[in-house]
Design an enzyme around this catalytic site. Structure first.
Site, PDB file in Angstrom:
ATOM      1  N   HIS A  13      12.796 -13.877 -14.974  1.00 57.68           N
ATOM      2  CA  HIS A  13      12.125 -15.120 -15.715  1.00 57.68           C
ATOM      3  C   HIS A  13      11.044 -16.073 -15.350  1.00 57.68           C
ATOM      4  O   HIS A  13      10.472 -16.662 -15.802  1.00 57.68           O
ATOM      5  CB  HIS A  13      13.678 -15.965 -16.149  1.00 57.68           C
ATOM      6  CG  HIS A  13      13.886 -17.014 -15.092  1.00 57.68           C
ATOM      7  ND1 HIS A  13      14.913 -16.816 -14.025  1.00 57.68           N
ATOM      8  CD2 HIS A  13      13.557 -18.567 -14.806  1.00 57.68           C
ATOM      9  CE1 HIS A  13      15.109 -17.927 -13.066  1.00 57.68           C
ATOM     10  NE2 HIS A  13      14.176 -18.682 -13.741  1.00 57.68           N
ATOM     11  N   HIS A  44      11.673 -13.695  -7.383  1.00 53.60           N
ATOM     12  CA  HIS A  44      10.741 -14.860  -7.890  1.00 53.60           C
ATOM     13  C   HIS A  44       9.626 -15.179  -7.088  1.00 53.60           C
ATOM     14  O   HIS A  44       8.392 -14.864  -7.591  1.00 53.60           O
ATOM     15  CB  HIS A  44      11.738 -16.097  -8.129  1.00 53.60           C
ATOM     16  CG  HIS A  44      12.756 -15.949  -9.035  1.00 53.60           C
ATOM     17  ND1 HIS A  44      13.041 -15.238  -9.927  1.00 53.60           N
ATOM     18  CD2 HIS A  44      13.944 -16.864  -8.893  1.00 53.60           C
ATOM     19  CE1 HIS A  44      14.141 -15.004 -10.397  1.00 53.60           C
ATOM     20  NE2 HIS A  44      14.848 -16.197  -9.785  1.00 53.60           N
TER      21      HIS A  44
END
Length: 498
Positions: A189, A251
Site C-alpha cells: 500500500h 515499504h
C-alpha cells in the site's frame, strides 16, 4: 468510468474480497471500495462479494462494513446505503472445493443478466498460510470464462528467499505473472501513497533535480518510518516477522527503488519495474556491520508497556522493533552514496519521509552553514520542501537555514488526497501494474535481506533497548553520522498553521 475491465455499460464486474471478516478488509479494503464507488471510479455495474470462514448474517455483515466507513453528510450517507446494497457475503473454507463452488454460484447469480463481459477481481486479504489453497480454489472453481480475472495478493510475500520462491512457484501454477486475462497484483500500500507516487514526477519532470540526482552532488539519503505506537496486542503476530520484514523489506525498500532508479524508457508498467529491479540487483546484501537493531522497553514514566510485556510475545524474544540499515548501491549513479533506511515502533512521533542530503558546498566562504536537503514528507502532513541557506533579513550578512515549502495542506486545500488502497484498487481496475511488485523484483529484494535475517535469528542477536516514546536506540545518532549524515540541530520544519 469506462476502463479495461468495463469497456461498455453492459459489462459486469464483481470484486470478491477473501478474508472479508478480518480487520484488513473492514479497516482498509471496504472503505477504499466505498471511496471509489462514491466518487464514480468503479465501473457502473460493480458488485462486491465478501468471503470468509465466519458465519455472519448479511445484515450483520453490512453493519460491520458501515461501522468503519465515515460519512459527513446526507449525500454520503445515501451513497453508503447504495454501496451496502451492492455488498453480499458468502461463508466458506479456503481449502474446500464445495465452498468455492458455492461462492461461484453466488457470483454467477449476480452476473447472470449481464449481456457484456463478466469480469472478476479477487482480493486476497488473507494470511500467507492460505494463499496457495485459496488461489487454487479460485482458479479452478470461480474463474471467469467470459471476462478478465485479476488476483490481488497482500503482503507478506514470504519470510525469506526460499519461502518467497515457494509461494511464487505455487501461485504460478494457477496464476501467471504476465497472463493477459489473469495477472497477479502484489499489493504494497505504500506504492499507492500520494507522495510516493509523486516521486517519479519530481525526479523525471524537473530538469534541475535530474541534473543533480547522483553521487556527484548527493552525500546520503535517509528514508524514515516512525510510529508512536507499540504492537498493541498484536505482539504474537509481529514477533513472527519483526520490523525488518514488516516495514523495511517492503515499504521502505520500495521507496528506495523509486528514489534510486534510472529514468525508465516510458511510463509503461514493465519499463518502470525493469528499472526498479536493476537498482535492487545492484544493492549489496546487508550484514550486521551496517545494521542497528533495537527493541522498545516500557516508557520512562512507566505508563506505556514494553514489547516483552505484550501478550503473545515470548519473554526472551530478541525480535527487533527498530532497525536502521545502510545500503550501498554498486552502480555508476550511486556508488559510494549510503541509503540509510530507518523504521521503528514506539518512537517519539509518527512520520514517514525521504531526506536527500546534498554535499557540502566546495570552497564554502560561509563556514558553518547547513547542508542543502530535499525532503519529501510522505505522511502525515504531505509536503515537499527544500532546505537552503538564505541571508538573515536586515543589516546582518549572516547565512541562515530556511526552506522552499510546498505543503499540501496549504497549496491544495480543496483537494482530498485519496487513501492508498483506493489508488491501488483503481490501478487494478484500470489494469495498470506499475505500482505493484513483480516476481523478479520480490526475488531481488529478498536476496538483500535473507542472509542478514538468517544470521539475526540463527544467532539470536540481541537488539539495543530503547524506552517507549524515545527517538530510538541511544547509538542511532552515531550510526547515521558514520554514514555521513549531518544533523542540523538548530533547524526544525513544521507544517503550516491553517
Amino acid at each position: 468510468m469506462a476502463g479495461p475491465l468495463s469497456p461498455s455499460k453492459s459489462d459486469s464486474t464483481v470484486i470478491i474480497v477473501l478474508g472479508a471478516s478480518g480487520d484488513l478488509a473492514f479497516k482498509k479494503t471496504y472503505p477504499a471500495l466505498f471511496g471509489l464507488y462514491k466518487n464514480g471510479f468503479v465501473p457502473q455495474n460493480t458488485d462486491i462479494v465478501g468471503y470468509a470462514r465466519s458465519h455472519i448474517e448479511l445484515d450483520d455483515f453490512r453493519k460491520r462494513v458501515s461501522s468503519k466507513i465515515k460519512t459527513s453528510n446526507d449525500e454520503e450517507k445515501s451513497f453508503l446505503t447504495k454501496f451496502l446494497g451492492r455488498c453480499t457475503y458468502v461463508s466458506g473454507k479456503y481449502d474446500d472445493a464445495e465452498s468455492f463452488k458455492k461462492l461461484n454460484e453466488a457470483v454467477d447469480n449476480i452476473q447472470k443478466n449481464a449481456s457484456g463481459a463478466k469480469h472478476r477481481v479477487f482480493y486476497m486479504a488473507l494470511p500467507p498460510s492460505v494463499f496457495i489453497p485459496a488461489s487454487e480454489g479460485l482458479r479452478q472453481h470461480v474463474y471467469a470464462k467470459d471476462g478478465n480475472n485479476r488476483l490481488i495478493v497482500e503482503k507478506p510475500f514470504g519470510k525469506d528467499s526460499e519461502s518467497s520462491d515457494k509461494l511464487a512457484q505455487a501461485l504460478s501454477q494457477h496464476w501467471q505473472e504476465e497472463e493477459a486475462r489473469s495477472p497477479i497484483y502484489r499489493i504494497d500500500h505504500y506504492l499507492g501513497k500520494e507522495m510516493v507516487k509523486n516521486l517519479m514526477i519530481l525526479r523525471f519532470a524537473n530538469i534541475f533535480f535530474g541534473a543533480i540526482w547522483n553521487r556527484q552532488y548527493i552525500d546520503n539519503v535517509q528514508i524514515t518510518f516512525k510510529e508512536p505506537i507499540g504492537t498493541q496486542g498484536r505482539g504474537g503476530y509481529f514477533d513472527e516477522f519483526g520490523i525488518i520484514r514488516d516495514i523495511m523489506q517492503n515499504h521502505l525498500l520500495q521507496i528506495l527503488s523509486i528514489v534510486a532508479m534510472d529514468k525508465p524508457q516510458s511510463l509503461d508498467a514493465e519499463h518502470v519495474r525493469d528499472e526498479k529491479v536493476k537498482v535492487l540487483r545492484a544493492i549489496e546484501p546487508l550484514t550486521l556491520d551496517n545494521v542497528l537493531l533495537g527493541q522498545y522497553t516500557k516508557s520512562e514514566d512507566g505508563k506505556e508497556a514494553g514489547y516483552l510485556d505484550d501478550e503473545g510475545v515470548p519473554k526472551d524474544s530478541v525480535t527487533p522493533t527498530f532497525a536502521a540499515a545502510a545500503f550501498q548501491i554498486k552502480n555508476e549513479r550511486w556508488n559510494g552514496v549510503p541509503f540509510i533506511l530507518k523504521c521503528g515502533k514506539a518512537l517519539d512521533a509518527q512520520k514517514t519521509e525521504v531526506r536527500i542530503q546534498f554535499q557540502d558546498v566546495p570552497g564554502n566562504i560561509y563556514p558553518g552553514v547547513a547542508r542543502n536537503e530535499l525532503v519529501v514528507r510522505v505522511q502525515p502532513e504531505e509536503a515537499v520542501y527544500m532546505k537552503f541557506n538564505n541571508k538573515q533579513p536586515g543589516l546582518s550578512s549572516t547565512a541562515i537555514t530556511s526552506e522552499l515549502d510546498l505543503s499540501y495542506s496549504r497549496r491544495y486545500q480543496d483537494v482530498k488526497i485519496p487513501d492508498a488502497y483506493e489508488s491501488l484498487i483503481l490501478d487494478v481496475i484500470k489494469g495498470d501494474k506499475a505500482n505493484f511488485v513483480r516476481d523478479d523484483e520480490l526475488d531481488a529484494a529478498w536476496k538483500i535481506f535473507t542472509p542478514l535475517l538468517h544470521k539475526i535469528e540463527g544467532e539470536k542477536i540481541k537488539p539495543e533497548l530503547y524506552p517507549f516514546g524515545s527517538r530510538g536506540p541511544a547509538s542511532l545518532s552515531k550510526f547515521v553520522e558514520k554514514y555521513g549524515f549531518k544533523r542540523d540541530a538548530e533547524y526544525n520544519w513544521s507544517p503550516p498553521k491553517m
